[in-house]
Design an enzyme around this catalytic site. Structure first.
Site, mmCIF file in Angstrom:
data_model
loop_
_atom_site.group_PDB
_atom_site.id
_atom_site.type_symbol
_atom_site.label_atom_id
_atom_site.label_comp_id
_atom_site.label_asym_id
_atom_site.label_seq_id
_atom_site.Cartn_x
_atom_site.Cartn_y
_atom_site.Cartn_z
ATOM 1 N N ALA A 144 4.566 5.106 -1.870
ATOM 2 C CA ALA A 144 3.803 6.212 -1.305
ATOM 3 C C ALA A 144 2.423 5.678 -0.934
ATOM 4 C CB ALA A 144 3.685 7.329 -2.328
ATOM 5 N N GLY A 147 7.661 4.867 -4.028
ATOM 6 C CA GLY A 147 8.313 5.806 -3.110
ATOM 7 C C GLY A 147 9.280 5.108 -2.158
ATOM 8 N N GLU A 192 4.436 2.220 -10.372
ATOM 9 C CA GLU A 192 3.548 3.371 -10.610
ATOM 10 C C GLU A 192 2.800 3.269 -11.927
ATOM 11 O OE1 GLU A 192 6.489 3.594 -9.229
ATOM 12 O OE2 GLU A 192 6.566 5.200 -7.739
HETATM 13 N N1 CAA Z 1 -0.304 2.541 -0.096
HETATM 14 C C1 CAA Z 1 -1.308 2.264 0.771
HETATM 15 N N2 CAA Z 1 -1.520 1.041 1.298
HETATM 16 C C2 CAA Z 1 -0.704 0.047 0.929
HETATM 17 C C3 CAA Z 1 0.344 0.249 0.013
HETATM 18 C C4 CAA Z 1 0.543 1.565 -0.502
HETATM 19 N N3 CAA Z 1 1.538 1.864 -1.349
HETATM 20 N N4 CAA Z 1 0.982 -0.931 -0.168
HETATM 21 C C5 CAA Z 1 0.351 -1.841 0.603
HETATM 22 N N5 CAA Z 1 -0.674 -1.250 1.273
HETATM 23 C C6 CAA Z 1 -1.607 -1.893 2.210
HETATM 24 C C7 CAA Z 1 -2.639 -2.742 1.500
HETATM 25 O O1 CAA Z 1 -3.701 -1.933 1.036
HETATM 26 C C8 CAA Z 1 -3.034 -3.682 2.600
HETATM 27 O O2 CAA Z 1 -3.930 -3.016 3.465
HETATM 28 P P1 CAA Z 1 -5.266 -3.797 3.995
HETATM 29 O O3 CAA Z 1 -4.719 -4.927 4.840
HETATM 30 O O4 CAA Z 1 -5.974 -2.763 4.793
HETATM 31 O O5 CAA Z 1 -5.989 -4.273 2.791
HETATM 32 C C9 CAA Z 1 -1.747 -3.901 3.382
HETATM 33 O O6 CAA Z 1 -0.898 -2.808 3.024
HETATM 34 C C10 CAA Z 1 -1.035 -5.185 3.023
HETATM 35 O O7 CAA Z 1 -0.878 -5.217 1.620
HETATM 36 P P2 CAA Z 1 -1.382 -6.443 0.690
HETATM 37 O O8 CAA Z 1 -2.514 -7.139 1.339
HETATM 38 O O9 CAA Z 1 -1.591 -5.900 -0.675
HETATM 39 O O10 CAA Z 1 -0.103 -7.382 0.775
HETATM 40 P P3 CAA Z 1 0.414 -8.401 -0.359
HETATM 41 O O11 CAA Z 1 1.527 -9.162 0.259
HETATM 42 O O12 CAA Z 1 -0.720 -9.156 -0.952
HETATM 43 O O13 CAA Z 1 1.006 -7.473 -1.533
HETATM 44 C C11 CAA Z 1 2.306 -5.622 -2.435
HETATM 45 C C12 CAA Z 1 2.142 -6.663 -1.281
HETATM 46 C C13 CAA Z 1 2.635 -6.363 -3.714
HETATM 47 C C14 CAA Z 1 3.455 -4.712 -2.049
HETATM 48 C C15 CAA Z 1 0.978 -4.846 -2.601
HETATM 49 O O14 CAA Z 1 0.573 -4.355 -1.339
HETATM 50 C C16 CAA Z 1 1.104 -3.671 -3.528
HETATM 51 O O15 CAA Z 1 1.094 -3.830 -4.733
HETATM 52 N N6 CAA Z 1 1.202 -2.422 -2.948
HETATM 53 C C17 CAA Z 1 1.251 -1.205 -3.742
HETATM 54 C C18 CAA Z 1 2.616 -1.021 -4.370
HETATM 55 C C19 CAA Z 1 2.633 0.235 -5.204
HETATM 56 O O16 CAA Z 1 1.914 0.379 -6.171
HETATM 57 N N7 CAA Z 1 3.505 1.211 -4.816
HETATM 58 C C20 CAA Z 1 3.655 2.470 -5.527
HETATM 59 C C21 CAA Z 1 2.804 3.522 -4.903
HETATM 60 S S1 CAA Z 1 2.760 5.029 -5.847
HETATM 61 C C22 CAA Z 1 4.186 5.851 -5.459
HETATM 62 O O17 CAA Z 1 5.019 5.382 -4.715
HETATM 63 C C23 CAA Z 1 4.308 7.223 -6.118
HETATM 64 C C24 CAA Z 1 5.588 7.976 -5.922
HETATM 65 O O18 CAA Z 1 6.538 7.826 -6.662
HETATM 66 C C25 CAA Z 1 5.711 9.043 -4.918
#
Ligand code: CAA
Length: 259
Positions: free
Chosen positions: A67, A110, A133
């Site tokens: 998400a 998500g 999460e």
């Molecule tokens: N939401 C918003 N932005 C996100 C995102 C997310 N879930 N995942 C990645 N992005 C964005 C990053 O902020 C980044 O943006 P910028 O270039 O503007 O900084 C871009 O995507 C690329 O990401 P990274 O630079 O972080 O790429 P990476 O290869 O170094 O890492 C990753 C990849 C490990 C997937 C890392 O992006 C990450 O940990 N993302 C979050 C994953 C996460 O926590 N997901 C769960 C969300 S909560 C949820 O889903 C709740 C639910 O049940 C409904």
């Protein structure tokens, strides 16, 4: 077909309705608009009698990295309640046509929940699933704790949800989370080939099989057996049942019409 989507791409390939997540700059992070667009596209395919199977995939280096954290970072509990945050997700779960997911790269949070809404999953060798999460001080809210547990059982679900550890494609195959593991280069080709195979089956059989299998996940064997039986009876009111059995007797291929 609505072509004005901003977060997804939609296309039709024969009997297949294809939806591709397309917010590649944020690894297809799922904001509310994206869920609404996915639902709109899926409901459009649901109503289109020429579409038999829906294929869901992601552009770029992720299926979906969860998400959209930026969208919800400042939300309060009551915002979710008033907005009825997961209403579109609930409707996604009511799509009756089969949905095949093609996962490459990250399917996190998500994104994993969206993958778990699919009926069948193909994954590339670089696919990584997981529920991070817990690292954000929250937990899955779109079915993750429920669907994963029903799929793999309490033991592994608890471990993965407690740790946020990522599940490799190989592990996902081992634990029955995905149907096929293929190389990234042929992911879409293999998924579409399989989807086309399902699309040639009797559509009403597929529809009622999906309904019956999903029912099995939730109800007792006794209730499920009763449900199955009624659906079995129902198929004998279709032209396709007559055609399928006649074709068998006449030693030819059936021509199913979904009627
Ligand atoms: N939401 C918003 N932005 C996100 C995102 C997310 N879930 N995942 C990645 N992005 C964005 C990053 O902020 C980044 O943006 P910028 O270039 O503007 O900084 C871009 O995507 C690329 O990401 P990274 O630079 O972080 O790429 P990476 O290869 O170094 O890492 C990753 C990849 C490990 C997937 C890392 O992006 C990450 O940990 N993302 C979050 C994953 C996460 O926590 N997901 C769960 C969300 S909560 C949820 O889903 C709740 C639910 O049940 C409904």
């Amino acid at each position: 077909m609505n072509n004005s989507y901003e977060c997804i791409e939609v296309s039709i390939d024969g009997k297949l309705g294809c939806i591709t997540l397309n917010r590649t700059k944020v690894l297809n992070a799922i904001n509310r608009q994206m869920v609404s667009e996915i639902l709109s596209a899926m409901e459009g395919f649901e109503e289109n009698e020429h579409i038999r199977v829906i294929v869901l995939s992601g552009n770029g280096r992720a299926f979906a990295a969860g998400a959209d954290i930026d969208e919800m970072a400042t939300d309060e509990a009551i915002d979710f309640e008033v907005r009825n945050q997961f209403k579109d997700w609930d409707r996604l779960a009511m799509i009756k046509k089969p949905i095949i997911g093609a996962v490459q790269g990250y399917a996190l949070g998500g994104g994993f929940e969206l993958a778990l809404c699919c009926d069948l999953l193909f994954a590339a060798d670089d696919a990584e699933f997981g529920f991070p999460e817990v690292n954000l001080g929250v937990m899955p809210g779109a079915g993750g704790t429920q669907r994963l547990t029903k799929l793999v059982g309490k033991t592994k679900a608890m471990e993965w949800l407690f740790t946020g550890r990522r599940i490799s494609a190989r592990e996902a195959l081992h634990f029955g989370i995905i149907n096929r593991l293929v190389s990234k280069e042929v992911l879409m080709e293999e998924t579409l080939k399989f989807a086309a195979e399902i699309a040639n089956q009797a559509p009403l059989s597929i529809r009622l099989i999906k309904e019956s299998v999903l029912k099995a996940v939730d109800v007792s064997l006794d209730v499920g057996m009763h449900f199955e039986r009624k659906n079995f009876y129902l198929l004998f009111s279709t032209e396709d049942q007559k055609e399928g059995m006649r074709a068998f007797q006449e030693k030819r291929k059936p021509n199913f019409k979904g009627k």
